[in-house]
Design a protein around this motif. Structure first.
Motif, PDB file in Angstrom:
ATOM      1  N   ARG A   1      47.485  29.261  43.247  1.00 37.38           N
ATOM      2  CA  ARG A   1      48.238  30.496  42.990  1.00 37.38           C
ATOM      3  C   ARG A   1      49.736  30.306  43.110  1.00 37.38           C
ATOM      4  O   ARG A   1      50.221  29.538  43.921  1.00 37.38           O
ATOM      5  CB  ARG A   1      47.742  31.708  43.784  1.00 37.38           C
TER       6      ARG A   1
ATOM      7  N   THR B   1      47.142  39.155  27.904  1.00 34.96           N
ATOM      8  CA  THR B   1      45.683  39.256  27.825  1.00 34.96           C
ATOM      9  C   THR B   1      45.093  38.271  26.826  1.00 34.96           C
ATOM     10  O   THR B   1      45.699  37.976  25.792  1.00 34.96           O
ATOM     11  CB  THR B   1      45.225  40.686  27.460  1.00 34.96           C
TER      12      THR B   1
ATOM     13  N   GLU C   1      47.082  32.143  38.656  1.00 41.13           N
ATOM     14  CA  GLU C   1      46.178  32.276  39.790  1.00 41.13           C
ATOM     15  C   GLU C   1      44.791  31.910  39.309  1.00 41.13           C
ATOM     16  O   GLU C   1      44.322  32.445  38.305  1.00 41.13           O
ATOM     17  CB  GLU C   1      46.204  33.720  40.294  1.00 41.13           C
TER      18      GLU C   1
ATOM     19  N   ASP D   1      40.693  30.875  40.479  1.00 39.95           N
ATOM     20  CA  ASP D   1      39.588  30.701  41.412  1.00 39.95           C
ATOM     21  C   ASP D   1      38.446  30.102  40.593  1.00 39.95           C
ATOM     22  O   ASP D   1      37.944  30.756  39.678  1.00 39.95           O
ATOM     23  CB  ASP D   1      39.199  32.071  41.997  1.00 39.95           C
TER      24      ASP D   1
ATOM     25  N   LYS E   1      35.396  29.783  41.024  1.00 44.54           N
ATOM     26  CA  LYS E   1      34.194  30.624  40.954  1.00 44.54           C
ATOM     27  C   LYS E   1      34.339  31.658  39.841  1.00 44.54           C
ATOM     28  O   LYS E   1      33.408  31.942  39.119  1.00 44.54           O
ATOM     29  CB  LYS E   1      33.971  31.359  42.283  1.00 44.54           C
ATOM     30  N   ALA E   2      35.521  32.242  39.772  1.00 48.90           N
ATOM     31  CA  ALA E   2      35.762  33.274  38.762  1.00 48.90           C
ATOM     32  C   ALA E   2      35.715  32.680  37.358  1.00 48.90           C
ATOM     33  O   ALA E   2      35.139  33.269  36.445  1.00 48.90           O
ATOM     34  CB  ALA E   2      37.103  33.958  39.015  1.00 48.90           C
TER      35      ALA E   2
ATOM     36  N   MET F   1      42.456  38.903  25.169  1.00 54.70           N
ATOM     37  CA  MET F   1      41.882  39.635  24.050  1.00 54.70           C
ATOM     38  C   MET F   1      42.971  39.904  23.013  1.00 54.70           C
ATOM     39  O   MET F   1      43.754  40.842  23.130  1.00 54.70           O
ATOM     40  CB  MET F   1      41.242  40.929  24.549  1.00 54.70           C
TER      41      MET F   1
ATOM     42  N   ASP G   1      45.637  36.376  36.720  1.00 57.05           N
ATOM     43  CA  ASP G   1      44.382  35.622  36.619  1.00 57.05           C
ATOM     44  C   ASP G   1      43.558  35.951  35.385  1.00 57.05           C
ATOM     45  O   ASP G   1      42.473  35.401  35.210  1.00 57.05           O
ATOM     46  CB  ASP G   1      43.532  35.835  37.882  1.00 57.05           C
TER      47      ASP G   1
ATOM     48  N   HIS H   1      44.205  33.573  48.952  1.00 60.90           N
ATOM     49  CA  HIS H   1      44.640  34.980  49.064  1.00 60.90           C
ATOM     50  C   HIS H   1      44.842  35.386  50.517  1.00 60.90           C
ATOM     51  O   HIS H   1      45.468  36.402  50.798  1.00 60.90           O
ATOM     52  CB  HIS H   1      43.649  35.916  48.373  1.00 60.90           C
TER      53      HIS H   1
ATOM     54  N   ARG I   1      31.997  32.184  36.732  1.00 58.85           N
ATOM     55  CA  ARG I   1      31.023  33.275  36.789  1.00 58.85           C
ATOM     56  C   ARG I   1      31.500  34.596  36.184  1.00 58.85           C
ATOM     57  O   ARG I   1      30.693  35.487  35.968  1.00 58.85           O
ATOM     58  CB  ARG I   1      30.608  33.531  38.249  1.00 58.85           C
ATOM     59  N   ASP I   2      32.795  34.754  35.996  1.00 63.02           N
ATOM     60  CA  ASP I   2      33.293  36.009  35.446  1.00 63.02           C
ATOM     61  C   ASP I   2      33.641  35.795  33.978  1.00 63.02           C
ATOM     62  O   ASP I   2      34.612  35.116  33.665  1.00 63.02           O
ATOM     63  CB  ASP I   2      34.538  36.448  36.237  1.00 63.02           C
ATOM     64  N   PRO I   3      32.836  36.363  33.077  1.00 59.04           N
ATOM     65  CA  PRO I   3      33.112  36.128  31.659  1.00 59.04           C
ATOM     66  C   PRO I   3      34.510  36.587  31.239  1.00 59.04           C
ATOM     67  O   PRO I   3      35.072  36.060  30.282  1.00 59.04           O
ATOM     68  CB  PRO I   3      32.023  36.915  30.935  1.00 59.04           C
ATOM     69  N   GLY I   4      35.095  37.520  31.989  1.00 59.51           N
ATOM     70  CA  GLY I   4      36.465  37.958  31.693  1.00 59.51           C
ATOM     71  C   GLY I   4      37.509  36.916  32.061  1.00 59.51           C
ATOM     72  O   GLY I   4      38.686  37.067  31.747  1.00 59.51           O
TER      73      GLY I   4
ATOM     74  N   ASP J   1      40.591  29.943  49.741  1.00 55.61           N
ATOM     75  CA  ASP J   1      40.956  31.311  50.119  1.00 55.61           C
ATOM     76  C   ASP J   1      42.474  31.491  50.207  1.00 55.61           C
ATOM     77  O   ASP J   1      43.000  31.962  51.222  1.00 55.61           O
ATOM     78  CB  ASP J   1      40.274  31.709  51.431  1.00 55.61           C
TER      79      ASP J   1
END
Lengths: 657, 657
Positions: free
Chosen positions: B651, B321, B394, B396, B398-399, B323, B336, B577, B402-405, B575
């Motif tokens: 991936r 992680t 892995e 993406d 976009k992630a 964090m 990911d 996945h 756009r995904d702060p995580g 894509d």
């Protein structure tokens, strides 16, 4: 199209009455104790963030201090007042279900206290009145001043409608007038908006009850002003000479988090903080309806599609990440790190409801139902005393304990939170559940939800009595008795999108009806005691997600009627990721009155992967042994009822062969 | 068992020489510019955290200020000095590969500067010398003082060994003596340890080159002291009257983060910050060997098993992680959201190397190789000018956007980081790659890695010349020429765990050999120019993860020889996945000299799920249409070489039918 007044709807439903009873008898008194720091409980932080004040609520105490009855400082979040307002709103709705003199007295006392805490010019916010008079309306990005005001106005309208007492409404109008004097297009007023939408909802409700056009205009102003200057919120902070933040951490968020990145009517995707977004949309839909602004309603439809067709969990949960409790991007719906805040699902119900008032379409009713029966009520334990903020679709207790990226995913519902938005939000929604059953226009009574009730509604100058009897959500049979007074009108019944086969009879005979946009319209001259029978076939369904939803690909969710199911470790052992459903599964449904206060449980023959001993301590292997599975009887329980027994794994999306 | 001196190993390998050349010719000069704020580049933050100073390095400037040559304040992280030390260490190793007068002169000047920055009592740390003299050794949880000292000592030993110049070693001894005066069991000394392990590694190296027992004793002290009082680090902070933190955010971490939750020899699982953990283990293994402490070596084995059998990615990455950049729990290996810091993989190489010096076991060599060929070198772009901190399995785009995580998961390697630990750590590892090829004891030369080289090593009083020639990692054929001087000794060849079939010949004839713990032992009287041929069958393998690794369940990773492969969007469309590998796949390998500077690419007929048009805008559906797949030729490239073309998905773990 309009609502039916809540006091004209008597919910007699088995499923929902229990919730309404717990809220009224347990939750509202308990919450009152919390607000007064008399509940002997541990208040949990939503996160491991020690900057969050959680030791006590202090919410009522703040009002006493602001009212001059006590000395001291404000304590808690800057939006702590809203806890009291949401409590008051829940009380108001609860009072419509039956007299409660003691509760009403307590509420009256709180209203008196609020009145005393209100400043002479109508300003009302204990944080600023007590500790930061000179900072009023200067830091709207973080201040939540109009957010709190919106909640008070909602509560005041509810209380006025429940009791007929107008004192609370006068306070609300005085507050709204104060805001009206301070905000608007005119020179000398603040050209801005709150960081958290909510005032807009309050103002539409205040307009509806007072018919004062200024309030609608002001609500409309906040809607049109938002995002016009996307830098407004930040600029205001920069202009404030006092740099001390009011709410730590808010500063890091960009305009999109506040839905202020562009004018609302230009926004095309659901962005930012999920609760803020749905509150905004709720108000947008209502202002669109009340002002007949087509551009606004079109924006609603675009945003509706974005959130429900690209960014919503199968449970009706929204908010794909804990970081900012927000939306991320299309088809990004991770099941174990998401936020899916209870408040956001509640807000989605509000949004759906206001969309239905614009246009009766199945897509709105379906989402309303999905959210209500799944992600909303999963926010509360069956005993009504423990609550989830976060409603995950996949849980592993080890991960919640050891992975800081999942520490927000609780395995057990805590008793109360430092930031107590979700429990009172649920309370006010559950006590007003009746409001979501019907809408009507001049010709038609629309039935959106199937919940036993007895209601009266004025149509063509007559009080029409409508009575629903059903065992929904466990059975799809609905009996509606209409006391039609020989009037010609239409009854529209929502045909849920999960239902592939249904049957409608009037007085036990087949009737002609038209189906449009998910509603079956039965038009006729209705006589006294006409009986409509709607029979919805409730089958177990394997739901697939759009293949672009990476996290659900190759999996199915089990749904029956409006209820989404899940597997829990309690029934199925651990390592749920090793379980798969073979092709052609036979599902067996059974109502179990002993299980989880009575639920339909679903059993199926699944398969569980056999972890061979030769794995031993190996982490990786290139052995190409055949995968072996053993048969395993699986028990699915309703998603909303998870985490009411022992701690353990849970998952909604199950691998499918 | 001991190392072969780096200057006696001449790496002639095609694969690694390229890296060594870029490091020497590009990276070291580039890094020098960065350290002097002369590189005209954007320095990136590792995260979106604005508290991190990233605008410039200022590292050399800090030394100039501490040396009294300039005026000003310290800038950058409290551990900024270590960037200079790691650079110096890389320079030292680079100098063993061939003279470079200019580089050596620059290094000598830096050493002079360091000498001037050192205080009279031996203390050396520019942050404290410049700005916080009174806080020395008072906030070890965050100060990194001994961490920086450890890096300087490592660099000094390397530079001394490369050049024979002992000035740098004198500075190191003076520094070590200062630490020795301040830390230890004796009364009046600090009974404590640094928040970040590293000094322990430096001290073992300093002991080896100086033979001064005090340094080994001090290293051993830090090992045994750690975790004895698990509250030490925090207590020290609390005792400090000056509450101003030195490194923001560190305070939130508990003892486990620092591997201080219990005495090291009692620790049974890999916990906390991954880099700290492997640095600790690296020192632990070396102190165990040098002091012959069985209890310590046993602890090493337990911790080795925990990290490599329960918490390591197939790429050799560690840290599940972002964090806390840390370990989480057994089998928790999300692909990911993980951290997999380059430095942590480098540290795992160090740990493996020191384990091999204790005991020649395949499990150590296998991990050394896995980490080196995958997660370490993926930290660097093929041009040697861009670097990853985080090595995901892995991705993406976009992630990441756009995904702060997932914002820490970069799609592109940035040029440099504000916290510049990884690039210089890679530089020092790549320039010293020769060090990891062999170890020896009195009887045996152990070959752990197959890398072309010409080396000389003293065995039984003779200088034995060993020459390896191989096209590893692309071909499994290794020719070793031994100039054996008619001595009887043993050559042990590691048989990688990925190899199911191999063949050993000496002078083109089959020979007798014993296989033990992953090594083939050939004992004989070796004559001049004896030729050993090891032929390792390099097949494409489908690697499965232990079924308890939830995130890899039902998937395979493709590996050939030591190289783990991946799919990139560039070759396979987006894509990823939706792609799966059918049963019985035929893999076709081909060396493509044009691709990614020359790699063996792997092609296979896979299948891609067909997203039917009827999905349209639907997010969920209960239609039970058959899943349809279309055949798709897949191209796998080595994992380390990903993100060297256009941005896109990637991936490692691919669904397997």
């Amino acid at each position: 199209m309009e609502d039916i007044k809540l006091k004209n709807i008597k919910v007699t439903d088995k499923f929902w009455s229990r919730y309404m009873k717990i809220v009224k008898e347990d939750m509202i008194p308990f919450q009152w104790k919390v607000l007064n720091d008399e509940a002997n409980i541990i208040i949990e932080r939503e996160r491991n963030d020690k900057s969050i004040p959680a030791e006590k609520s202090h919410a009522v105490e703040n009002f006493k201090i602001a009212a001059g009855l006590k000395k001291g400082h404000h304590y808690g979040y800057v939006f702590q007042d809203s806890d009291v307002y949401k409590w008051l709103e829940a009380v108001a709705y609860a009072l419509t279900t039956g007299e409660d003199k003691k509760l009403e007295k307590t509420a009256d006392e709180v209203i008196n206290l609020i009145e005393m805490a209100q400043e002479d010019d109508g300003y009302l916010d204990t944080y600023f009145t007590i500790d930061a008079k000179e900072r009023k309306f200067k830091r709207l990005l973080e201040s939540h001043e109009l957010y709190c005001a919106g909640h008070f106005i909602e509560a005041s309208v509810a209380y006025y409608e429940a009791t007929g007492k107008d004192k609370v409404l006068k306070i609300a109008c005085k507050l709204a007038d104060c805001i009206d004097r301070n905000f608007g297009r005119e020179e000398g007023k603040i050209h801005g908006y709150d960081g958290h939408e909510e005032i807009e909802i309050g103002l539409t409700k205040l307009y509806l009850v007072t018919k004062e056009e200024r309030y609608l205009k002001l609500g409309r102003y906040f809607i049109t002003e938002r995002g016009k200057d996307s830098g407004f919120l930040r600029k205001q902070l920069e202009e404030d000479k006092n740099k001390q933040p009011i709410l730590i951490g808010m500063n890091n968020f960009e305009a999109e988090y506040f839905q202020a990145h562009k004018p609302i009517v230009k926004q095309e995707t659901a962005e930012g903080h999920a609760v803020r977004f749905v509150y905004m949309c709720t108000a947008l839909a209502e202002v669109a309806r009340l002002t007949g602004t087509k551009e606004m309603y079109n924006a609603c439809k675009v945003l509706w599609d974005s959130v429900t067709k690209k960014r919503m969990y199968v449970t009706g949960g929204i908010g794909s990440t804990v970081m900012g409790e927000r939306f991320t991007f299309d088809y990004d719906l991770p099941n174990d790190t998401m936020y899916c805040e209870t408040c956001a699902s509640v807000g989605l119900v509000f949004f759906a409801h206001n969309m239905l008032k614009n246009e009766p379409k199945g897509i709105f009713g379906d989402v309303l139902e999905r959210s209500l029966y799944n992600s909303c009520i999963s926010g509360m334990s069956l005993d009504g005393k423990h609550f989830f903020y976060v409603n995950p679709l996949e849980v592993d207790p080890k991960a919640s304990e050891r992975d800081p990226g999942k520490s927000h995913v609780k395995v057990k519902r805590p008793a109360w939170f430092g930031c107590a938005c979700c429990p009172p939000n649920l309370a006010r929604t559950l006590t007003s559940i009746g409001k979501y059953i019907y809408t009507k226009d001049e010709e038609t009574i629309y039935t959106h939800l199937y919940i036993s009730n007895e209601s009266s509604m004025n149509l063509k100058g007559e009080e029409i009595i409508v009575k629903q009897e059903t065992d929904y959500p466990w059975k799809g049979n609905v009996n509606i008795t209409v006391d039609g007074k020989d009037k010609e009108f239409t009854i529209a019944l929502r045909i849920p999108n999960w239902c592939n086969k249904y049957d409608i009879k009037v007085n036990e005979e087949a009737v002609k009806y038209d189906v449009l946009d998910g509603y079956a319209y039965i038009s006729r001259k209705w006589e006294d005691s006409d009986k409509v029978n709607l029979n919805l076939l409730m089958e177990v369904q394997e739901i697939k997600a759009n293949p672009y939803v990476k996290d659900d690909f190759g999996k199915v969710a089990i749904q029956r009627g409006p209820i989404v199911y899940c597997l829990e470790q309690e029934d199925n052992g651990k390592d749920l990721h090793l379980i798969k459903l073979p092709k052609n599964v036979q599902y067996k449904c059974e109502f179990d009155s002993e299980l989880l206060l009575g639920v339909v449980k679903i059993k199926a023959r699944g398969e569980k992967f056999i972890v061979k001993d030769d794995w031993g301590e190996s982490l990786y292997s290139s052995d190409d042994n055949e995968d072996l599975y053993e048969e395993k009887v699986l028990t699915f329980i309703p998603y909303y009822s998870w985490a009411n027994r022992n701690d353990g794994e849970m998952r909604v999306w199950i691998k499918k062969a």
